[in-house]
Scaffold this motif. Structure first.
Motif, PDB file in Angstrom:
ATOM      1  N   TYR A  49      42.206  33.355  35.261  1.00 29.25           N
ATOM      2  CA  TYR A  49      41.010  32.541  35.635  1.00 29.25           C
ATOM      3  C   TYR A  49      40.866  31.606  36.453  1.00 29.25           C
ATOM      4  O   TYR A  49      39.793  31.439  37.257  1.00 29.25           O
ATOM      5  CB  TYR A  49      40.443  32.513  34.430  1.00 29.25           C
ATOM      6  CG  TYR A  49      40.132  33.582  33.538  1.00 29.25           C
ATOM      7  CD1 TYR A  49      38.590  34.067  33.715  1.00 29.25           C
ATOM      8  CD2 TYR A  49      40.762  34.496  32.707  1.00 29.25           C
ATOM      9  CE1 TYR A  49      38.121  35.152  33.191  1.00 29.25           C
ATOM     10  CE2 TYR A  49      40.226  35.788  32.111  1.00 29.25           C
ATOM     11  CZ  TYR A  49      38.746  35.860  32.131  1.00 29.25           C
ATOM     12  OH  TYR A  49      38.484  37.091  31.581  1.00 29.25           O
ATOM     13  N   ARG A  52      40.543  32.648  39.895  1.00 26.11           N
ATOM     14  CA  ARG A  52      39.142  33.224  40.370  1.00 26.11           C
ATOM     15  C   ARG A  52      38.320  31.946  40.330  1.00 26.11           C
ATOM     16  O   ARG A  52      37.131  32.056  40.459  1.00 26.11           O
ATOM     17  CB  ARG A  52      38.820  34.054  39.121  1.00 26.11           C
ATOM     18  CG  ARG A  52      39.738  35.221  38.824  1.00 26.11           C
ATOM     19  CD  ARG A  52      39.125  35.945  37.748  1.00 26.11           C
ATOM     20  NE  ARG A  52      40.262  36.978  37.300  1.00 26.11           N
ATOM     21  CZ  ARG A  52      40.163  37.913  36.168  1.00 26.11           C
ATOM     22  NH1 ARG A  52      38.851  37.926  35.765  1.00 26.11           N
ATOM     23  NH2 ARG A  52      41.080  38.514  35.763  1.00 26.11           N
ATOM     24  N   ARG A  54      37.528  29.759  37.822  1.00 30.52           N
ATOM     25  CA  ARG A  54      36.581  29.544  36.598  1.00 30.52           C
ATOM     26  C   ARG A  54      37.500  29.313  35.375  1.00 30.52           C
ATOM     27  O   ARG A  54      37.990  30.285  34.375  1.00 30.52           O
ATOM     28  CB  ARG A  54      35.780  30.927  36.307  1.00 30.52           C
ATOM     29  CG  ARG A  54      34.937  30.432  35.328  1.00 30.52           C
ATOM     30  CD  ARG A  54      34.341  31.742  34.584  1.00 30.52           C
ATOM     31  NE  ARG A  54      33.369  31.528  33.510  1.00 30.52           N
ATOM     32  CZ  ARG A  54      33.653  31.220  32.415  1.00 30.52           C
ATOM     33  NH1 ARG A  54      34.901  30.807  31.986  1.00 30.52           N
ATOM     34  NH2 ARG A  54      32.509  30.992  31.478  1.00 30.52           N
TER      35      ARG A  54
END
Length: 484
Positions: A49, A52, A54
Motif C-alpha cells: 500500500y 500505491r 496510501r
C-alpha cells in the motif's frame, strides 16, 4: 487399539492416513503459517500500500488482515456445497481429486501474488484454496467413513483431524522467521507438493464400496473395493456388502432437499446435532490458530516466547489427537466431545482472566501460556476429531453429503464471523472479547449436545438413524459390525 488395527487392517490404515494427510495439508498449513509469520505478512501488505501512496493505519490493517485470512472460509462454504452434487454423481474419489486440483491452482496464484506484491491476488489465492478445501474436506469425511469397518470407523475417521494437526504444526514451524517466514513465496508455495502427490495416489484407488453399491448399483465393483480396502477375500467382502442393504432398506433414492431434511424428525435432528458439534469445534479454534502468537505478545510474552509457545501448542495438538484416536472407539464419541469440550471452555475462561490481569501482574503471562496449552490439549482429544465424522454417523447414506454440507456451512459461518471480528474486537476489549465471541456460543452448543446427542460408538448407521427416529437400536445390537 492402534496395534490391533494395524495388525488386521495395515493397508487400510496406511492408505487412509496418507490420503487424509495429503488432502488436509493445505487446510491446516494455510491456517497456521500466518500465525508465526504475522509480521512478515504485515510488512508485505503495508509495503504494497505504501507503493500505491496510501499507507495503512493499524486499525485498517487489522480489518484487512482479518478479511484476507477469512476469504478462504467464504469459499470453503461454497466448496462444501459443491460436494453433494459432485460426490453423489461422480463419487467420493472424484470429489477429492477435484478439491486438490483446485488447491494446486490456488497455490500457484499465491506464489504469483508475492512476486507481484499484490494483496488482492493473495486474497484471491486464499479464496480459491478455500474452495478446494471445502470440496476436499467434505469428500474426505465420506471417503474415510465409507472405506472403514464399523469397529475401527472412529479410529480411521480420526486421521482427518490428525492430518490437520500435523499440517498446522508444520505451518507454525515453517512460518517462523528463521525457517521460511522471511521467504513468503516459498512459504505459500510448499502446499502444492501434497496436492500433486494425492492426485497421483488416487489414480490407483477405487471409489468407496458404499458409493459403488448404493449409488452406482455396481455390486462387483463394490466387492472389489472392499477387497482392496479391507484386505479380505471375496467371500468376506460379499458378507460386508450384504450388510449395506440394511442401511438403506425402505429408503427411496431421490434428490435430497431442504424441505425433506427439515420436515423429517431424524434428518432434522442429525442436522442440528451435526451443526452444533461443528460450530463448537470451530468457533474458537480458527481465531486462536490464526492469532495465538499475537495474543501472547499482547499479554506480555516476548516475541520468541510467543512463537515457541504457539509451536508447543501444535506439538501438543498432534500428541493429544493421537491419544484420542487410540481410545475413541473404546470411550465413545459422546464422552470425548462433551467432557473435553467442557474443559476446553474452562481453558478459554482462564486465558481471559489471566490476560486481563497481565498488565498489573506480569506473572500471569505464564498463566496465559498454560491456558492456551490446556485449550490445545482438550480441543485435540475430543472437540477437534469427533465433529468431523459425527454428522456422517448420524445420517443415512443417501442424505449424508447434503446434511454434512449444512452442518459444515453452519460452522463455517460461525468460524468466519469470529475470525473476522477477533483481532479488531481484541483491540477494543482485550481478552474479555473471548466471552461473546467464543465462550457463550460454545456453552450453548455444549448444553444442546448434552441434552440430545446419542452415543454412536460401535453402532451401524441404520441403528443410529433408527434411534434418531425415536426407536431403539437395542434389538439390533447382535447384528455384525462388519458393515462399512
Amino acid at each position: 487399539m492402534w496395534r490391533a488395527a494395524l495388525a488386521d487392517h495395515k493397508k487400510l490404515m496406511l492408505l487412509s492416513g496418507t490420503v487424509a494427510f495429503l488432502a488436509m495439508f493445505q487446510m491446516g498449513y494455510s491456517a497456521s503459517y500466518p500465525n508465526t509469520s504475522f509480521h512478515a505478512f504485515k510488512a508485505f501488505i503495508n509495503n504494497s500500500y505504501v507503493e500505491r501512496g496510501r499507507p495503512l493505519t493499524e486499525e485498517e490493517f487489522n480489518w484487512l488482515w482479518a478479511l484476507i485470512l477469512n476469504t478462504d472460509l467464504i469459499a470453503f462454504l461454497i466448496g462444501s456445497w459443491l460436494c453433494p452434487p459432485m460426490v453423489e454423481k461422480f463419487g467420493r474419489k472424484t470429489g477429492l481429486l477435484g478439491g486438490n486440483l483446485i488447491k494446486l491452482i490456488a497455490g500457484s496464484l499465491m506464489i504469483i501474488s508475492i512476486k507481484c506484491h499484490s494483496t488482492e491476488l493473495l486474497a484471491a489465492g486464499r479464496m480459491i484454496s478455500g474452495l478446494g478445501d471445502g470440496l476436499a474436506a467434505s469428500s474426505l469425511t465420506l471417503f474415510l467413513q465409507e472405506t472403514s469397518p464399523t469397529n475401527i470407523r472412529g479410529l480411521v475417521s480420526g486421521f482427518q483431524e490428525l492430518s490437520i494437526s500435523f499440517a498446522t504444526l508444520i505451518g507454525v514451524l515453517f512460518g517462523l522467521p528463521y525457517v521460511f517466514g522471511s521467504s513468503l513465496a516459498t512459504l505459500v508455495g510448499l502446499s502444492a507438493v501434497p496436492n500433486a502427490a494425492l492426485i497421483f495416489i488416487l489414480m490407483f484407488c477405487p471409489d468407496t464400496p458404499k458409493y459403488l453399491y448404493v449409488e452406482k448399483k455396481d455390486k462387483l465393483g463394490a466387492i472389489a473395493a472392499v477387497t482392496f480396502y479391507h484386505g479380505v477375500d471375496r467371500d468376506e467382502a460379499i458378507d460386508v456388502i450384504s450388510e449395506l442393504d440394511k442401511e438403506h432398506e425402505g429408503e427411496q433414492h431421490c434428490r435430497t432437499t431442504f424441505r425433506e431434511v427439515f420436515s423429517s424428525r431424524h434428518l432434522r435432528k442429525a442436522v442440528l446435532l451435526g451443526s452444533a458439534a461443528c460450530i463448537f469445534q470451530i468457533v474458537a479454534n480458527i481465531p486462536i490458530t490464526f492469532y495465538s502468537t499475537e495474543f501472547l505478545r499482547r499479554a506480555g510474552v516476548s516475541a520468541w516466547g510467543a512463537e515457541m509457545a504457539s509451536l508447543g501448542m501444535m506439538v501438543l495438538n498432534c500428541v493429544a489427537t493421537l491419544l484420542s484416536m487410540n481410545f475413541v472407539d473404546k470411550c465413545g464419541r459422546r464422552h470425548l466431545l462433551l467432557g473435553f469440550g467442557f474443559l476446553n471452555i474452562v481453558a478459554l475462561v482462564m486465558y481471559s482472566i489471566f490476560a486481563e490481569l497481565s498488565s498489573q501482574m506480569p506473572w500471569t503471562k505464564y498463566g496465559c501460556i498454560t491456558a492456551l496449552f490446556a485449550f490445545s490439549f482438550t480441543y485435540s482429544v475430543g472437540l477437534g476429531p469427533v465433529p468431523w465424522y459425527l454428522t456422517a454417523e448420524l445420517s443415512p447414506q443417501m442424505h449424508r453429503s447434503f446434511i454434512q454440507s449444512i452442518a459444515i456451512s453452519s460452522s463455517t459461518v460461525a468460524g468466519m464471523t469470529t475470525g473476522l471480528l477477533t483481532l479488531p474486537l481484541y483491540g477494543y476489549m482485550n481478552a474479555t472479547s473471548f466471552f461473546p465471541l467464543f465462550i457463550v456460543p460454545s456453552l450453548l452448543c455444549l448444553i444442546y449436545l448434552y441434552r440430545q446427542l446419542p452415543e454412536t460408538k460401535n453402532k451401524e448407521i441404520y441403528e443410529i438413524v433408527r434411534e434418531l427416529r425415536g426407536g431403539s437400536s437395542d434389538s439390533d445390537s447382535c447384528l455384525g459390525v462388519n458393515m462399512l
